[in-house]
Scaffold this active site. Structure first.
Site, PDB file in Angstrom:
ATOM      1  CD  GLU A 249      -3.627  15.778 -17.507  1.00  0.00           C
ATOM      2  OE1 GLU A 249      -2.268  15.668 -17.410  1.00  0.00           O
ATOM      3  OE2 GLU A 249      -4.508  15.421 -17.942  1.00  0.00           O
TER       4      GLU A 249
ATOM      5  CE  LYS B  54       5.611  17.316 -15.005  1.00  0.00           C
ATOM      6  NZ  LYS B  54       5.367  15.920 -15.465  1.00  0.00           N
TER       7      LYS B  54
ATOM      8  NE  ARG C 149       1.032  16.771 -14.205  1.00  0.00           N
ATOM      9  CZ  ARG C 149       1.123  15.689 -12.975  1.00  0.00           C
ATOM     10  NH1 ARG C 149       1.247  15.998 -12.303  1.00  0.00           N
ATOM     11  NH2 ARG C 149       1.959  15.082 -14.290  1.00  0.00           N
TER      12      ARG C 149
ATOM     13  CG  HIS D 251      -1.756   9.559 -28.738  1.00  0.00           C
ATOM     14  ND1 HIS D 251      -3.834   9.652 -29.054  1.00  0.00           N
ATOM     15  CD2 HIS D 251      -2.036   8.937 -28.556  1.00  0.00           C
ATOM     16  CE1 HIS D 251      -3.519   8.497 -28.805  1.00  0.00           C
ATOM     17  NE2 HIS D 251      -2.851   7.468 -28.370  1.00  0.00           N
TER      18      HIS D 251
ATOM     19  CG  HIS E  47       5.962  11.141 -26.523  1.00  0.00           C
ATOM     20  ND1 HIS E  47       4.103  11.330 -26.844  1.00  0.00           N
ATOM     21  CD2 HIS E  47       5.933  12.008 -26.414  1.00  0.00           C
ATOM     22  CE1 HIS E  47       3.918  11.703 -25.895  1.00  0.00           C
ATOM     23  NE2 HIS E  47       4.926  12.345 -25.224  1.00  0.00           N
TER      24      HIS E  47
ATOM     25  CE  LYS F 210      -0.707  13.135 -16.060  1.00  0.00           C
ATOM     26  NZ  LYS F 210      -0.458  13.265 -17.184  1.00  0.00           N
TER      27      LYS F 210
ATOM     28  CG  HIS G 275       1.513  15.456 -25.515  1.00  0.00           C
ATOM     29  ND1 HIS G 275       2.102  16.818 -25.549  1.00  0.00           N
ATOM     30  CD2 HIS G 275       2.400  14.744 -24.796  1.00  0.00           C
ATOM     31  CE1 HIS G 275       3.079  16.543 -25.198  1.00  0.00           C
ATOM     32  NE2 HIS G 275       3.124  15.220 -24.444  1.00  0.00           N
TER      33      HIS G 275
ATOM     34  CD  GLU H  44       8.059  16.543 -24.339  1.00  0.00           C
ATOM     35  OE1 GLU H  44       7.329  17.449 -23.655  1.00  0.00           O
ATOM     36  OE2 GLU H  44       6.705  14.869 -24.563  1.00  0.00           O
TER      37      GLU H  44
ATOM     38  NE  ARG I 280      -4.095  -2.274   1.915  1.00  0.00           N
ATOM     39  CZ  ARG I 280      -4.380  -3.134   2.913  1.00  0.00           C
ATOM     40  NH1 ARG I 280      -3.453  -3.389   3.566  1.00  0.00           N
ATOM     41  NH2 ARG I 280      -5.223  -3.838   2.082  1.00  0.00           N
TER      42      ARG I 280
ATOM     43  CG  ASN J 222      -1.716  16.583 -22.549  1.00  0.00           C
ATOM     44  OD1 ASN J 222      -0.709  15.770 -22.336  1.00  0.00           O
ATOM     45  ND2 ASN J 222      -2.810  16.989 -20.851  1.00  0.00           N
TER      46      ASN J 222
HETATM   47  P1  NAD Z   1      12.907   5.425 -22.198  1.00  0.00           P
HETATM   48  O1  NAD Z   1      12.637   5.414 -20.963  1.00  0.00           O
HETATM   49  O2  NAD Z   1      12.313   3.716 -23.369  1.00  0.00           O
HETATM   50  O3  NAD Z   1      14.154   5.502 -22.541  1.00  0.00           O
HETATM   51  C1  NAD Z   1      14.490   5.356 -23.724  1.00  0.00           C
HETATM   52  C2  NAD Z   1      15.689   4.322 -24.519  1.00  0.00           C
HETATM   53  O4  NAD Z   1      16.231   5.468 -23.431  1.00  0.00           O
HETATM   54  C3  NAD Z   1      15.885   3.268 -23.694  1.00  0.00           C
HETATM   55  O5  NAD Z   1      16.081   2.083 -24.200  1.00  0.00           O
HETATM   56  C4  NAD Z   1      16.318   3.758 -22.021  1.00  0.00           C
HETATM   57  O6  NAD Z   1      17.365   2.415 -21.522  1.00  0.00           O
HETATM   58  C5  NAD Z   1      17.887   4.846 -22.633  1.00  0.00           C
HETATM   59  N1  NAD Z   1      18.474   5.187 -22.046  1.00  0.00           N
HETATM   60  C6  NAD Z   1      17.781   5.972 -20.761  1.00  0.00           C
HETATM   61  N2  NAD Z   1      19.059   6.998 -20.634  1.00  0.00           N
HETATM   62  C7  NAD Z   1      20.110   6.424 -20.808  1.00  0.00           C
HETATM   63  C8  NAD Z   1      20.830   7.221 -20.759  1.00  0.00           C
HETATM   64  N3  NAD Z   1      21.749   7.564 -20.361  1.00  0.00           N
HETATM   65  N4  NAD Z   1      22.054   6.208 -21.272  1.00  0.00           N
HETATM   66  C9  NAD Z   1      21.542   5.564 -22.955  1.00  0.00           C
HETATM   67  N5  NAD Z   1      21.001   5.033 -22.471  1.00  0.00           N
HETATM   68  C10 NAD Z   1      19.702   5.148 -21.692  1.00  0.00           C
HETATM   69  O7  NAD Z   1      11.550   6.064 -22.653  1.00  0.00           O
HETATM   70  P2  NAD Z   1      11.663   8.043 -22.420  1.00  0.00           P
HETATM   71  O8  NAD Z   1      11.831   8.401 -23.359  1.00  0.00           O
HETATM   72  O9  NAD Z   1      12.788   8.277 -21.275  1.00  0.00           O
HETATM   73  O10 NAD Z   1      10.238   8.043 -21.829  1.00  0.00           O
HETATM   74  C11 NAD Z   1       9.292   7.585 -22.299  1.00  0.00           C
HETATM   75  C12 NAD Z   1       8.205   6.879 -20.595  1.00  0.00           C
HETATM   76  O11 NAD Z   1       8.160   8.035 -20.318  1.00  0.00           O
HETATM   77  C13 NAD Z   1       6.871   6.714 -21.285  1.00  0.00           C
HETATM   78  O12 NAD Z   1       6.248   5.324 -21.210  1.00  0.00           O
HETATM   79  C14 NAD Z   1       5.410   7.359 -21.517  1.00  0.00           C
HETATM   80  O13 NAD Z   1       4.143   6.987 -20.978  1.00  0.00           O
HETATM   81  C15 NAD Z   1       6.582   8.334 -20.212  1.00  0.00           C
HETATM   82  N6  NAD Z   1       5.877   9.218 -19.738  1.00  0.00           N
HETATM   83  C16 NAD Z   1       6.196   9.461 -18.900  1.00  0.00           C
HETATM   84  C17 NAD Z   1       5.328  10.749 -18.305  1.00  0.00           C
HETATM   85  C18 NAD Z   1       4.963  10.854 -16.451  1.00  0.00           C
HETATM   86  O14 NAD Z   1       4.721  11.964 -16.186  1.00  0.00           O
HETATM   87  N7  NAD Z   1       4.497  10.304 -15.908  1.00  0.00           N
HETATM   88  C19 NAD Z   1       5.394  12.502 -18.737  1.00  0.00           C
HETATM   89  C20 NAD Z   1       5.744  11.894 -20.426  1.00  0.00           C
HETATM   90  C21 NAD Z   1       5.901  10.581 -20.372  1.00  0.00           C
HETATM   91  N1  GLY Z   2       3.528  14.346 -18.957  1.00  0.00           N
HETATM   92  C1  GLY Z   2       2.746  15.516 -18.636  1.00  0.00           C
HETATM   93  C2  GLY Z   2       2.206  15.316 -17.430  1.00  0.00           C
HETATM   94  O1  GLY Z   2       3.005  15.064 -16.617  1.00  0.00           O
HETATM   95  O2  GLY Z   2       0.882  15.806 -16.761  1.00  0.00           O
END
Ligand code: NAD
Ligand code: GLY
Length: 359
Positions: free
Chosen positions: A238, A228, A242, A253, A266, A144, A249, A186, A122, A246
């Protein structure tokens, strides 16, 4: 020097530390928030190989008992099955409520680790050590967390804030180029939605950013995190503000979905989406042609795509009408007002605008 900033959320407040070579300081950061002594680092094999030893050394020096949980690399593993594999290890290793998790990786690792922390027993504390640019400026902040479902991305999750975010821009040196550019999309988004001066700074320092200058990155990441954090402080769950994060997006999307997930990254889709939003804003007299041109020029400088792929208006509309911002059947889009502010708009005649944007 390590910069510090607060995400002010009352009893859920936490600090973000940003700088070069910050890993050695993680023990002090965790001590400041009384983070547990028994911790597990969740990472994937590629990032683990590059950065796990450094992080373990720093944590052990601070007197912590550290173990590592590896999950496979990739969005396709952001699943309930991977989450279960994390719970299995935690139970096997007798993790209790007085233990903590550390997410070492990009957004995928951060989202899944955060959700594991939100739900195991939990809720146990967790810390974000984001390693991709997107994770440093966006996903590690704001709480998130979640995993994907076969029917859609991020359908299962929770708002659950970390206790600390620890950013070392030096790790960006090993990030693959397309991932780096996606993160920059971003960063540029923050300038467009809320800070014209920051956008101008990005234009001025674009060659240093393209070269991944650590000094320039500290500034760009810090300003992005401030923007942010400010949005999250004012609208954690949100309900309004917030949504402005987007920008690009809804179009983006649609681009991602139509092209097939993984074909266009993305951040690349957001880049195309921000240009579509800016051109729509131009048509609605919300943005000048000069500002549209500046947005296109900056994205193009970083080799980000700006032209929507060739699908029909009906295809785009079909996906956009399933967007989560649709209200009473009407598509609502975040549109930039010039550079430096943005608002949510209900766009009538979207079909007409799409027809122009796609020709
Ligand atoms: P990711 O986590 O898949 O990383 C991209 C690639 O880069 C992966 O292969 C990873 O292993 C590699 N990598 C990361 N750091 C590295 C480094 N320093 N050196 C070498 N390789 C490295 O993708 P991302 O773009 O970081 O994140 C995308 C994800 O984030 C999606 O699932 C998306 O839904 C999520 N997201 C969440 C939020 C939120 O608010 N929580 C916001 C935006 C995106
Ligand atoms: N990446 C959008 C949010 O965190 O709300």
């Amino acid at each position: 020097m390590t910069e510090r900033m607060l995400v002010g959320l009352g009893e859920r407040s936490y600090q973000i530390w940003i700088g070069e070579n910050t890993f050695p300081a993680i023990g002090s950061a965790l001590d400041e928030v009384n983070f547990p002594n028994k911790v597990a680092i969740v990472t994937n094999p590629s990032i683990g190989e590059l950065y796990c030893d450094q992080l373990i050394d720093a944590l052990v020096l601070s007197g912590r008992q550290v173990s590592v949980i590896q999950v496979p690399d990739g969005e396709e593993y952001k699943t309930v099955a991977t989450l279960e594999s994390i719970y299995d290890v935690l139970i096997d290793r007798k993790f209790d409520r007085y233990c903590g998790l550390i997410a070492l990786g990009g957004g995928v690792i951060g989202d899944i680790t955060g959700f594991a922390a939100a739900t195991f027993l939990r809720g146990i504390p967790f810390v974000q050590v984001p390693t991709s640019l997107l994770a440093q400026v966006d996903s590690s902040i704001g709480g998130k967390t979640g995993v994907n479902h076969p029917q859609g991305k991020n359908l299962i999750g929770a708002f659950y804030q970390p206790q600390h975010v620890h950013i070392d821009v030096n790790v960006l040196a090993t990030l693959p180029q397309r991932e780096y550019a996606s993160g920059l999309a971003e960063v540029i988004k923050y300038g467009i939605i809320s800070d014209r001066e920051f956008f101008r700074w990005l234009e001025e320092h674009r060659d240093r950013l393209a070269d991944r200058s650590a000094e320039a990155l500290v500034h760009a990441v810090m300003r992005s995190c401030q923007i942010k954090a400010n949005v999250v402080e004012n609208d954690e769950k949100e309900q309004g503000l917030r949504i402005l994060l987007n920008l690009g997006h809804t179009f983006g999307h649609a681009v991602e979905t139509l092209a097939g997930y993984g074909v266009i990254k993305h951040g690349e889709a957001v880049s195309i989406g921000m240009v579509m939003a800016a051109r729509t804003a131009l048509r609605l007299d919300l943005c000048s042609i000069e500002d549209v041109d500046r947005i296109v020029a900056l994205l193009t400088y970083f080799d980000l795509p700006v032209t929507p792929p060739d699908f029909s208006v009906a295809d785009y509309l079909g996906v956009m009408q399933r967007d989560k911002k649709v209200k009473d059947g009407a598509v609502r889009l975040v549109l930039n007002h010039g550079i430096g502010s943005a608002e949510l708009h209900q766009v009538k005649d979207l079909e007409k605008y799409l027809d122009e944007l796609l020709t």
